[in-house]
Design an enzyme around this catalytic site. Structure first.
Site, PDB file in Angstrom:
ATOM      1  N   GLU A  82       6.634  21.129  20.888  1.00  0.00           N
ATOM      2  CA  GLU A  82       5.490  21.859  20.351  1.00  0.00           C
ATOM      3  C   GLU A  82       4.619  22.457  21.458  1.00  0.00           C
ATOM      4  O   GLU A  82       4.296  23.645  21.430  1.00  0.00           O
ATOM      5  CB  GLU A  82       4.627  20.929  19.474  1.00  0.00           C
ATOM      6  CG  GLU A  82       3.374  21.647  18.992  1.00  0.00           C
ATOM      7  CD  GLU A  82       2.622  20.912  17.898  1.00  0.00           C
ATOM      8  OE1 GLU A  82       2.739  19.683  17.788  1.00  0.00           O
ATOM      9  OE2 GLU A  82       1.901  21.601  17.157  1.00  0.00           O
ATOM     10  N   ASP A 102       7.829  16.630  18.729  1.00  0.00           N
ATOM     11  CA  ASP A 102       6.372  16.764  18.570  1.00  0.00           C
ATOM     12  C   ASP A 102       5.746  15.522  19.203  1.00  0.00           C
ATOM     13  O   ASP A 102       5.945  14.410  18.710  1.00  0.00           O
ATOM     14  CB  ASP A 102       6.000  16.854  17.085  1.00  0.00           C
ATOM     15  CG  ASP A 102       4.529  17.230  16.904  1.00  0.00           C
ATOM     16  OD1 ASP A 102       3.782  17.185  17.898  1.00  0.00           O
ATOM     17  OD2 ASP A 102       4.141  17.563  15.769  1.00  0.00           O
ATOM     18  N   ILE A 104       2.623  14.493  19.385  1.00  0.00           N
ATOM     19  CA  ILE A 104       1.708  13.852  18.425  1.00  0.00           C
ATOM     20  C   ILE A 104       1.720  14.686  17.153  1.00  0.00           C
ATOM     21  O   ILE A 104       1.176  15.799  17.118  1.00  0.00           O
ATOM     22  CB  ILE A 104       0.255  13.759  18.952  1.00  0.00           C
ATOM     23  CG1 ILE A 104       0.187  12.971  20.265  1.00  0.00           C
ATOM     24  CG2 ILE A 104      -0.646  13.117  17.888  1.00  0.00           C
ATOM     25  CD1 ILE A 104      -1.226  12.797  20.815  1.00  0.00           C
ATOM     26  N   ASP A 105       2.379  14.182  16.136  1.00  0.00           N
ATOM     27  CA  ASP A 105       2.298  14.850  14.841  1.00  0.00           C
ATOM     28  C   ASP A 105       1.155  14.186  14.079  1.00  0.00           C
ATOM     29  O   ASP A 105       1.182  12.973  13.845  1.00  0.00           O
ATOM     30  CB  ASP A 105       3.612  14.727  14.065  1.00  0.00           C
ATOM     31  CG  ASP A 105       3.566  15.577  12.814  1.00  0.00           C
ATOM     32  OD1 ASP A 105       3.137  16.738  12.905  1.00  0.00           O
ATOM     33  OD2 ASP A 105       3.928  15.070  11.732  1.00  0.00           O
ATOM     34  N   THR A 107      -2.235  15.572  15.002  1.00  0.00           N
ATOM     35  CA  THR A 107      -3.231  15.658  16.084  1.00  0.00           C
ATOM     36  C   THR A 107      -4.652  15.568  15.538  1.00  0.00           C
ATOM     37  O   THR A 107      -5.521  14.932  16.148  1.00  0.00           O
ATOM     38  CB  THR A 107      -3.030  16.973  16.879  1.00  0.00           C
ATOM     39  OG1 THR A 107      -1.710  16.975  17.382  1.00  0.00           O
ATOM     40  CG2 THR A 107      -4.009  17.078  18.031  1.00  0.00           C
ATOM     41  N   ASP A 239       7.761  19.351  13.748  1.00  0.00           N
ATOM     42  CA  ASP A 239       7.112  18.443  12.804  1.00  0.00           C
ATOM     43  C   ASP A 239       8.140  17.737  11.913  1.00  0.00           C
ATOM     44  O   ASP A 239       7.870  16.640  11.425  1.00  0.00           O
ATOM     45  CB  ASP A 239       6.148  19.211  11.879  1.00  0.00           C
ATOM     46  CG  ASP A 239       5.001  19.883  12.629  1.00  0.00           C
ATOM     47  OD1 ASP A 239       4.389  19.216  13.462  1.00  0.00           O
ATOM     48  OD2 ASP A 239       4.724  21.077  12.374  1.00  0.00           O
TER      49      ASP A 239
END
Ligand code: LIP
Length: 314
Positions: A82, A102, A104-105, A107, A239
């Site tokens: 990402e 990702d 941190i999915d 955020t 994601d």
């Protein structure tokens, strides 16, 4: 990987690697959130100057950590992440093993301390999603799967956890998200869908709506069986790729979240996803998909023009 290894053996090797990597990344995320919840800064940046699309220095640091570890271990593999893409790198998608990440999915959840935050690590081979690890370090929940090897919670508990017949959309718990495109042309259509799903007169009057704020964790809830359907337009391949494998291995299906009624597995780059949980028959899953398609409008989720481009180069 040696040439004599069979497919399941090397997938198991990649899976063990990705599980360890997700846990190590989770330590970084957990430390950062603990620090923030004690008054530290999240150092919030905006992606494409969109106040609804947040990124933090932790997203960037975790992605760099994962990318370095992957590149050192598997130098010939490709990487789509990402934050790497947001920085302007072209999305190149080939048949080579490609890690889709990702860091941190969720955020926005990370920024607020809402505990639905996950690192998501997917792998495609020959352009097919074959492996997925989604780890929530705040709840210490790890979802993992590889093609043909099953899907598990915390590595030992087979998914789905809950199973019952899928009868009708009106009896479903449905996850969806507002997403980061808040233009009224998009938002109004999403709200209309939610209204139709919930409304009694002329609507579906489904059991209810949920939103965790993480596409990966929404889809893992469908894999678990505690959510029946997840629909989202506007999220991205990083994601969902990992969670798609987890859900498929848990007996669920992921098809296109537009109204074209395509029953084949979704194109991970489509930005339109409709996930249905495991059920006793494929026809009952497809019945729910068609009931959703009956009410889904055409929503624009074209890939924006940014430096480097966002169209996958194949
Ligand atoms: C988020 C998704 C969420 C979606 C947001 C965003 P991020 O990912 O998981 O479901 O609604 O638009 O894409 O930005 O937290 O990695």
């Amino acid at each position: 990987m040696t040439p004599i290894m069979d497919k399941q053996t090397y997938l198991k090797e990649y899976l063990d690697f990705a599980i360890k990597l997700s846990k190590d990344a989770g330590v970084i995320i957990k430390k950062a959130i603990d620090k923030r919840m004690k008054g530290g800064q999240a150092n919030i940046l905006l992606k494409y100057d969109n106040p609804s699309d947040l990124v933090t220095e932790t997203d960037q640091a975790v992605e760099q950590f994962i990318k370095d570890r992957l590149t050192n271990t598997y130098p010939t593999h490709r990487f789509i992440g990402e934050e790497t893409m947001a920085a302007g790198t072209e999305t190149i998608f080939t048949s080579e093993p490609t890690w889709i990440v990702d860091p941190i999915d969720g955020t926005t959840n990370f920024v607020h301390g809402y505990p639905f935050v996950a690192v998501s690590i997917g792998l495609t081979i020959d352009k097919i999603p074959v492996l997925g690890v989604v780890y929530n370090p705040l709840l210490d929940e790890l979802y993992s799967a590889a093609k043909g090897l099953g899907a598990f919670l915390n590595q030992t508990i087979p998914l789905p956890l809950y199973q019952s017949p899928l009868i009708d959309l009106s009896q479903c718990l449905i996850a969806t998200e507002a997403g980061s495109d808040r233009s009224s042309g998009v938002l109004d259509k999403k709200i209309d869908v939610i209204h139709t799903l919930l409304r009694r007169t002329g609507g579906v009057e489904a059991h209810s709506i949920r939103a965790t704020g993480s596409a990966a964790l929404n889809m893992c809830s469908v894999a678990k069986g505690c959510v029946d359907v997840y629909w989202e337009v506007g999220c991205w391949e990083w994601d969902v790729t990992a969670a798609i494998v987890i859900l498929q291995e848990a007996g669920g299906i992921v098809v296109s979240g537009d109204n074209q009624r395509d029953e084949s597995p979704v194109n991970i780059f489509s930005r339109k996803y409709l996930a249905i949980r495991a059920a006793d028959t494929k026809s009952s899953q497809l019945k729910i998909a068609h009931q959703m398609w009956d009410i889904l409008p055409d929503i624009d989720a074209s890939r924006p023009s940014v430096p480097g481009g966002f169209e996958p180069l194949v």
